[in-house]
Design a protein around this motif. Structure first.
Motif, PDB file in Angstrom:
ATOM      1  N   MET A 111      15.937 -58.713 102.655  1.00 44.89           N
ATOM      2  CA  MET A 111      16.596 -59.327 101.896  1.00 44.89           C
ATOM      3  C   MET A 111      17.338 -60.830 102.290  1.00 44.89           C
ATOM      4  SD  MET A 111      18.266 -59.812  98.966  1.00 44.89           S
ATOM      5  CE  MET A 111      18.235 -58.063  98.581  1.00 44.89           C
ATOM      6  N   LYS A 112      16.769 -60.742 103.204  1.00 46.31           N
ATOM      7  CA  LYS A 112      17.546 -62.219 104.007  1.00 46.31           C
ATOM      8  C   LYS A 112      16.232 -62.946 103.587  1.00 46.31           C
ATOM      9  CE  LYS A 112      20.376 -60.640 108.200  1.00 46.31           C
ATOM     10  NZ  LYS A 112      19.650 -60.679 109.951  1.00 46.31           N
ATOM     11  N   ARG A 113      14.602 -62.244 103.847  1.00 43.72           N
ATOM     12  CA  ARG A 113      13.607 -63.607 103.698  1.00 43.72           C
ATOM     13  C   ARG A 113      14.028 -63.742 101.721  1.00 43.72           C
ATOM     14  NH1 ARG A 113       9.555 -66.341 105.444  1.00 43.72           N
ATOM     15  NH2 ARG A 113       8.144 -66.243 104.130  1.00 43.72           N
ATOM     16  N   TYR A 114      14.293 -63.124 101.034  1.00 42.31           N
ATOM     17  CA  TYR A 114      14.156 -62.408  99.784  1.00 42.31           C
ATOM     18  C   TYR A 114      15.521 -64.559  99.782  1.00 42.31           C
ATOM     19  CZ  TYR A 114      14.946 -62.894  94.854  1.00 42.31           C
ATOM     20  OH  TYR A 114      15.638 -62.848  93.724  1.00 42.31           O
ATOM     21  N   ASN A 115      16.127 -63.886  99.755  1.00 38.88           N
ATOM     22  CA  ASN A 115      17.563 -64.869  99.917  1.00 38.88           C
ATOM     23  C   ASN A 115      17.369 -66.110 100.652  1.00 38.88           C
ATOM     24  OD1 ASN A 115      19.039 -63.094  98.617  1.00 38.88           O
ATOM     25  ND2 ASN A 115      20.120 -62.676 100.886  1.00 38.88           N
ATOM     26  N   CYS A 150      14.484 -67.023  97.738  1.00 36.56           N
ATOM     27  CA  CYS A 150      15.930 -68.538  96.375  1.00 36.56           C
ATOM     28  C   CYS A 150      15.644 -69.726  96.875  1.00 36.56           C
ATOM     29  CB  CYS A 150      16.365 -67.691  96.285  1.00 36.56           C
ATOM     30  SG  CYS A 150      15.581 -65.599  95.764  1.00 36.56           S
ATOM     31  N   GLY A 151      16.498 -69.990  98.044  1.00 37.41           N
ATOM     32  CA  GLY A 151      16.753 -71.526  98.117  1.00 37.41           C
ATOM     33  C   GLY A 151      15.998 -72.198  98.311  1.00 37.41           C
ATOM     34  N   GLU A 152      14.776 -71.351  98.996  1.00 37.30           N
ATOM     35  CA  GLU A 152      14.466 -72.881  99.489  1.00 37.30           C
ATOM     36  C   GLU A 152      13.688 -72.729  98.139  1.00 37.30           C
ATOM     37  OE1 GLU A 152      12.846 -74.130 101.782  1.00 37.30           O
ATOM     38  OE2 GLU A 152      14.841 -73.521 103.000  1.00 37.30           O
ATOM     39  N   ILE A 153      12.768 -72.260  97.293  1.00 39.09           N
ATOM     40  CA  ILE A 153      13.326 -72.390  95.867  1.00 39.09           C
ATOM     41  C   ILE A 153      13.799 -73.598  94.946  1.00 39.09           C
ATOM     42  CG2 ILE A 153      12.134 -71.553  93.720  1.00 39.09           C
ATOM     43  CD1 ILE A 153      10.627 -69.255  94.756  1.00 39.09           C
ATOM     44  N   GLU A 154      14.833 -73.301  95.180  1.00 39.64           N
ATOM     45  CA  GLU A 154      16.075 -74.040  94.131  1.00 39.64           C
ATOM     46  C   GLU A 154      15.799 -75.146  95.000  1.00 39.64           C
ATOM     47  OE1 GLU A 154      17.802 -73.423  91.472  1.00 39.64           O
ATOM     48  OE2 GLU A 154      17.536 -71.889  91.475  1.00 39.64           O
ATOM     49  N   ALA A 155      15.922 -75.466  96.532  1.00 40.66           N
ATOM     50  CA  ALA A 155      15.932 -76.656  97.113  1.00 40.66           C
ATOM     51  C   ALA A 155      14.496 -77.629  96.129  1.00 40.66           C
ATOM     52  CB  ALA A 155      15.711 -76.975  98.312  1.00 40.66           C
ATOM     53  N   ALA A 156      13.354 -76.880  96.412  1.00 39.79           N
ATOM     54  CA  ALA A 156      12.384 -77.492  96.139  1.00 39.79           C
ATOM     55  C   ALA A 156      12.456 -78.181  94.823  1.00 39.79           C
ATOM     56  CB  ALA A 156      11.259 -76.250  95.810  1.00 39.79           C
ATOM     57  N   TYR A 157      13.300 -77.350  93.783  1.00 38.09           N
ATOM     58  CA  TYR A 157      13.075 -77.708  92.510  1.00 38.09           C
ATOM     59  C   TYR A 157      13.972 -79.249  91.996  1.00 38.09           C
ATOM     60  CZ  TYR A 157      10.487 -74.162  89.790  1.00 38.09           C
ATOM     61  OH  TYR A 157       9.370 -73.531  89.061  1.00 38.09           O
ATOM     62  N   HIS A 158      15.012 -78.747  93.416  1.00 40.53           N
ATOM     63  CA  HIS A 158      15.953 -80.116  93.501  1.00 40.53           C
ATOM     64  C   HIS A 158      15.127 -81.749  93.843  1.00 40.53           C
ATOM     65  CE1 HIS A 158      19.119 -82.428  94.458  1.00 40.53           C
ATOM     66  NE2 HIS A 158      18.787 -83.008  95.376  1.00 40.53           N
TER      67      HIS A 158
END
Length: 223
Positions: free
Chosen positions: A81-85, A88-96
């Motif tokens: 779950m830590k890896r998943y979180n 998810c955060g890194e993907i959002e940052a990449a889209y930003h």
């Protein structure tokens, strides 16, 4: 015998002696026996502990500690779950970062992307579903895009409107939202077909389970 002798027998001891026998101890001594301990000692025995101690026993822990213990302590975040979180955060940052690289804010990019993905004439109320943005954020971003001549709205019915690109908006979408879609397509094209389908299936399963858990929480609140 003389008259004085019977008187002496009836009262063989002087008056002082008779008083001493009726009250053999001085007044001070009798008081000490009836209350053999000082007032301070008797108070201590009747109330052996200070007033503060019973209060401390009734609430031995501070409020912060009691609140901390009210939370479940058995929940642990797994490594998965830590890896998943993190992902998810890194993907959002990449889209930003990609949105900024293409010259748009996150909200503007999501709106243009939703119109590109669903085709022109996308209903305004559906953009909230496609983008995940709040109505307030969408309204604010739409006003800005309209003022810049990127989009315009047409009435669909009495309660809904549709979003269309202007000519300027189509050119902007080609350089921004459509470019992002092209990058995403290239990533999927680099995967095996089976991996793409598995990724989509697992993502959908996670979404369905999350919605079910959310519905259960709503039912518990009603109870």
């Amino acid at each position: 015998m003389p008259d004085s002798e019977p008187k002496e027998r009836s009262n063989p001891e002087p008056g002082i002696a008779s008083k001493e026998r009726s009250n053999p101890m001085p007044a001070g001594e009798s008081k000490e026996k009836s209350n053999p301990m000082p007032d301070s000692e008797s108070k201590e025995k009747s109330n052996p502990e200070p007033d503060s101690e019973p209060k401390e026993r009734s609430n031995p822990m501070p409020d912060s500690a009691s609140k901390e213990r009210s939370y479940p302590t058995t929940v642990r975040i797994s490594k998965e779950m830590k890896r998943y979180n993190y992902l998810c955060g890194e993907i959002e940052a990449a889209y930003h970062a990609l949105s900024l690289k293409l010259g748009l804010s996150d909200s503007a990019m999501r709106i243009l992307y939703a119109v590109c993905d669903n085709g022109e004439g996308c209903r305004l109320q559906n953009i909230s579903v496609y983008t995940g943005l709040s109505k307030q954020t969408i309204n604010s971003a739409m006003r800005k895009l309209e003022s810049e001549g990127i989009v315009y709205l047409e009435a669909f019915n009495a309660k809904s409107k549709k979003v269309y690109f202007t000519e300027k908006g189509r050119k902007l979408a080609e350089r921004t939202a459509y470019r992002m879609i092209q990058i995403e397509e290239e990533i999927f094209a680099s995967w095996e077909k089976a991996d793409v389908l598995k990724y989509l299936r697992l993502t959908e399963n996670y979404l369905v389970s999350l919605r079910e858990k959310t519905e259960q929480l709503q039912c518990e609140k009603k109870l």
